[in-house]
Design an enzyme around this catalytic site. Sequence first.
Site, PDB file in Angstrom:
ATOM      1  N   GLU A 105      43.881  40.750  -6.309  1.00  0.00           N
ATOM      2  CA  GLU A 105      45.040  42.165  -7.481  1.00  0.00           C
ATOM      3  C   GLU A 105      43.471  43.139  -7.773  1.00  0.00           C
ATOM      4  OE1 GLU A 105      46.109  38.712 -10.323  1.00  0.00           O
ATOM      5  OE2 GLU A 105      47.620  39.526  -9.859  1.00  0.00           O
ATOM      6  N   GLU A 125      48.592  31.920  -6.508  1.00  0.00           N
ATOM      7  CA  GLU A 125      49.040  31.648  -7.234  1.00  0.00           C
ATOM      8  C   GLU A 125      49.812  30.467  -7.275  1.00  0.00           C
ATOM      9  OE1 GLU A 125      48.406  34.574  -6.274  1.00  0.00           O
ATOM     10  OE2 GLU A 125      47.232  35.277  -8.300  1.00  0.00           O
TER      11      GLU A 125
HETATM   12  C1  3H9 Z   1      44.459  33.347 -10.908  1.00  0.00           C
HETATM   13  O1  3H9 Z   1      43.995  34.646  -9.949  1.00  0.00           O
HETATM   14  C2  3H9 Z   1      45.637  34.474 -11.042  1.00  0.00           C
HETATM   15  C3  3H9 Z   1      45.445  35.829 -12.151  1.00  0.00           C
HETATM   16  O2  3H9 Z   1      46.545  36.574 -10.928  1.00  0.00           O
HETATM   17  C4  3H9 Z   1      45.878  36.539 -13.249  1.00  0.00           C
HETATM   18  C5  3H9 Z   1      45.002  36.155 -14.096  1.00  0.00           C
HETATM   19  C6  3H9 Z   1      45.715  36.748 -15.122  1.00  0.00           C
HETATM   20  N1  3H9 Z   1      38.520  29.552 -10.722  1.00  0.00           N
HETATM   21  O3  3H9 Z   1      37.269  25.292  -3.100  1.00  0.00           O
HETATM   22  P1  3H9 Z   1      35.769  24.697  -2.820  1.00  0.00           P
HETATM   23  C7  3H9 Z   1      35.197  26.497  -7.805  1.00  0.00           C
HETATM   24  S1  3H9 Z   1      44.943  32.226 -10.490  1.00  0.00           S
HETATM   25  C8  3H9 Z   1      37.089  28.194 -11.241  1.00  0.00           C
HETATM   26  O4  3H9 Z   1      34.904  23.790  -2.726  1.00  0.00           O
HETATM   27  P2  3H9 Z   1      35.312  26.449  -0.552  1.00  0.00           P
HETATM   28  C9  3H9 Z   1      35.583  25.138  -7.433  1.00  0.00           C
HETATM   29  O5  3H9 Z   1      36.606  24.200  -7.955  1.00  0.00           O
HETATM   30  C10 3H9 Z   1      43.457  31.710  -9.333  1.00  0.00           C
HETATM   31  N2  3H9 Z   1      36.342  27.766  -9.651  1.00  0.00           N
HETATM   32  O6  3H9 Z   1      34.959  26.211  -1.422  1.00  0.00           O
HETATM   33  C11 3H9 Z   1      34.553  24.159  -6.595  1.00  0.00           C
HETATM   34  O7  3H9 Z   1      33.536  23.462  -7.693  1.00  0.00           O
HETATM   35  P3  3H9 Z   1      33.220  22.429  -7.510  1.00  0.00           P
HETATM   36  C12 3H9 Z   1      43.733  32.183  -8.165  1.00  0.00           C
HETATM   37  C13 3H9 Z   1      37.059  27.975  -8.497  1.00  0.00           C
HETATM   38  O8  3H9 Z   1      34.464  27.097  -0.362  1.00  0.00           O
HETATM   39  C14 3H9 Z   1      33.764  25.438  -5.997  1.00  0.00           C
HETATM   40  O9  3H9 Z   1      34.029  26.699  -6.840  1.00  0.00           O
HETATM   41  N3  3H9 Z   1      42.687  32.072  -7.091  1.00  0.00           N
HETATM   42  C15 3H9 Z   1      38.032  28.972  -8.522  1.00  0.00           C
HETATM   43  O10 3H9 Z   1      36.036  25.046   0.323  1.00  0.00           O
HETATM   44  C16 3H9 Z   1      33.701  25.642  -4.446  1.00  0.00           C
HETATM   45  O11 3H9 Z   1      35.566  25.685  -4.460  1.00  0.00           O
HETATM   46  C17 3H9 Z   1      43.136  30.411  -6.290  1.00  0.00           C
HETATM   47  O12 3H9 Z   1      43.931  30.213  -6.443  1.00  0.00           O
HETATM   48  C18 3H9 Z   1      38.614  30.036  -9.590  1.00  0.00           C
HETATM   49  N4  3H9 Z   1      39.502  30.133  -9.307  1.00  0.00           N
HETATM   50  O13 3H9 Z   1      36.648  27.067  -1.058  1.00  0.00           O
HETATM   51  C19 3H9 Z   1      41.495  30.015  -5.555  1.00  0.00           C
HETATM   52  N5  3H9 Z   1      37.489  28.468  -7.326  1.00  0.00           N
HETATM   53  O14 3H9 Z   1      31.695  23.331  -6.830  1.00  0.00           O
HETATM   54  C20 3H9 Z   1      40.779  29.370  -5.811  1.00  0.00           C
HETATM   55  C21 3H9 Z   1      36.718  28.315  -7.003  1.00  0.00           C
HETATM   56  O15 3H9 Z   1      32.403  22.211  -9.159  1.00  0.00           O
HETATM   57  N6  3H9 Z   1      40.114  29.072  -5.340  1.00  0.00           N
HETATM   58  N7  3H9 Z   1      36.066  26.977  -8.100  1.00  0.00           N
HETATM   59  O16 3H9 Z   1      33.813  21.465  -7.435  1.00  0.00           O
HETATM   60  C22 3H9 Z   1      40.288  28.400  -3.302  1.00  0.00           C
HETATM   61  O17 3H9 Z   1      40.680  28.246  -2.605  1.00  0.00           O
HETATM   62  C23 3H9 Z   1      38.772  27.497  -2.797  1.00  0.00           C
HETATM   63  O18 3H9 Z   1      37.267  27.633  -3.816  1.00  0.00           O
HETATM   64  C24 3H9 Z   1      38.366  28.918  -1.730  1.00  0.00           C
HETATM   65  C25 3H9 Z   1      36.618  28.677  -1.451  1.00  0.00           C
HETATM   66  C26 3H9 Z   1      38.788  29.143  -0.679  1.00  0.00           C
HETATM   67  C27 3H9 Z   1      37.606  30.388  -2.548  1.00  0.00           C
END
Ligand code: 3H9
Length: 699
Positions: A105, A125
């Site tokens: 976004e 999301e």
């Molecule tokens: C959003 O964006 C809403 C908006 O539209 C509107 C707002 C107004 N936040 O997965 P990993 C942490 S909703 C906080 O193992 P990978 C995760 O917990 C969001 N923490 O790594 C982990 O912590 P720990 C939309 C986050 O390389 C560490 O980072 N976005 C977030 O296998 C490593 O993560 C998503 O849904 C976060 N957003 O994968 C994407 N993301 O080491 C969510 C990660 O303590 N994230 N952490 O266990 C993912 O899909 C994967 O993390 C990603 C990396 C592909 C990025």
Amino acid sequence: MSEVVSYALEGDVAVITVDNPPVNALSLPVRRGLAQCVERFAADASAKAAVLFCAGRTFIAGADITEFDKPIEEPWLPKVVHQMEDCVKPIVAAIHGTALGGGLETAMACHYRVAVDTAQVGLPEVTLGLLPGATGTQRLPRLAGVQAALDAMISGKPMPAKIAHEKGIIDALVDGELKAGAVKFAKALVNEGKGPRKVRDIKIDAASLPATFFADYRKSMAREARGFFAPEQIVKCVEAAVALPYFDAVARENALFMECMASTQSKAQRHMFFAEREVAKVPDVPKDTAMRAIKQVAVIGGGTMGGGIAMNFANVGIPVLVKEINQEALDRGMNIIRANYEGTVKKSKLTQAQMDKCMALITPTLDYNAIGDADLVIEAVFETMSVKKEVFEKLDTVCKPGAILASNTSSLNVDEIAAFTKRPQDVIGLHFFAPANVMTLLEIVRGAKTSKEVIATCMTLAKTIRKIGALVRVCFGFVGNRMYFPYVREAQRMMLEGVAPERLDRVAHEWGMAMGPHAVSDLSGLDVFDKLNKEWKDKPNDPSYCRMIGVLVSKGRLGQKSGAGIYKYEGRNAVPDPEVTALAKAEAAALNIPQLEVTDTEIIERLFYAMINEGALILEEGIAMRPSDIDVVYCHGYGMPRHRGGPMQYADTVGLDRVYQAMQKYRTRYGDLYWTPAPLIEKLVKAGKTFEQWSSDRA
Ligand code: 3H9
């Protein structure tokens, strides 16, 4: 300036760098930093264009999910993205890694987007029970078209940069170093006199959409979206994008986003997000524990389960031997594997060449000595201790030192199995779920003597074969099946009390289960349950316990495979069978079990509270490490919907006091045997705490 967002000049291009490890999530300091840097850029006469770049492994991967349980703090993301878009000088987003959710976004609010070809972009999301709430539902349809935008947001799946480029989401793919490429792109804009370009100014061609477009879209997503709240909210946002002026539609997006964020579904799905990451962490097995290389695998038993297990390894390029006891069984097993792959090729999910490569990695054998060099051997034979004994004694003699000896047992004592060898430290349970090549759960059962090295290797291996590994300890049925028994027990008991199987299954399905318990019993085979019950040494002393399973098996009704079980089958269609109802009535009369008027609420309470109580016992005994691990087991292995967040999260959502009170009601009716609340539940109710709080108190 902010600590996590920095500003620097490269000639007349400002480089705004976000550096918020691990994934550059848009936490409050990042939002503040972005707002400040954009303001500085706007005021900086020496900067003609800006590049938004991210340090570390990825572009912004979204909003900071940990903030969603707290009150919103300004500047909220929609405000920041509009500030960026309204900047009078061009901003270029430079994307690597994954630009997800709020990350994409933010990029779409920039005036141009460039990416390396390994990047991915998406709006996931929906997987968190949310919708893209920072103008994503308005911008993606403008860039990629309404249909493509809906597909991306409803599936939540990221797309490779190349596809995003083709769809117009990304303007250019950058070869070589990203920052340099993006700065070059920005300089070219300046030289060509190209200014900001607002995505919000792009017109959506509403006239080109068929009148029934949204109605048809809703129909097409109905199956995938069943029971989930967010997908419909996303469709409403896109309808608004098509029908309303931009800022009116943004206001609608915001209102619908807030509804999602406040929903118990989103809370449950966010819980699952963190649970799936937490489950990989084993406090007493440090990250740097030495691991064994797994370069050759062997599977003992080429039945449906063994074959499915073998496919997991071939799929990721690990050679695997499949050992059977005779040629006929071996041929049958290999044919099932081949047919499975052929089915996938037919669905265009695999190419013929990929299938051939996988098949070439699977070697059938009748010879135990052939597995001597395997680094990991997985036994997938008959679920009887005497058969396991025979296999493990043999493995002990033929396997090389250091080989991991695993059992795919779904319930038996791994310590007892380990004791059949002289190397119990190398023995572990690897419980795959049927169909083993499809289901994402791997229950990893550590025995009392299993070495940390073996545990660490298997936890990593789960990831290698694209499964989610949940580490549990030994007890009958481990976590998944042990909790499933009370669930089946209640379903069975209600059958005796006059609750029609199809009604009970419908209520469970409507609650969100992929299938109702009776349908699952028929699919797995009633004989399998019957055998498990017979193997269970501490079975409850209760003649009504899973009574109908025994009765039906004795009549040759084994489930789907024999054409009749709890249901009768017309092809694969389950049809209610009055004969079963009559049998249940007769058994109930023989056992003096009264016929009851059971409400839908009671059905849900009895099925799930029975399961939750067992879960609480499991936690107290240390069989599972955390409540959230149990939730992972249930959402990945037992068809529980993510919007419930698993049984323990569901208990927290309902409120443990309510669960407790309902249990007391059933205790009064049925006695102490099944309905005595677990001491942990009592303790938490007294303290007014949830399972989640209990878990974080202990962490
Ligand atoms: C959003 O964006 C809403 C908006 O539209 C509107 C707002 C107004 N936040 O997965 P990993 C942490 S909703 C906080 O193992 P990978 C995760 O917990 C969001 N923490 O790594 C982990 O912590 P720990 C939309 C986050 O390389 C560490 O980072 N976005 C977030 O296998 C490593 O993560 C998503 O849904 C976060 N957003 O994968 C994407 N993301 O080491 C969510 C990660 O303590 N994230 N952490 O266990 C993912 O899909 C994967 O993390 C990603 C990396 C592909 C990025």
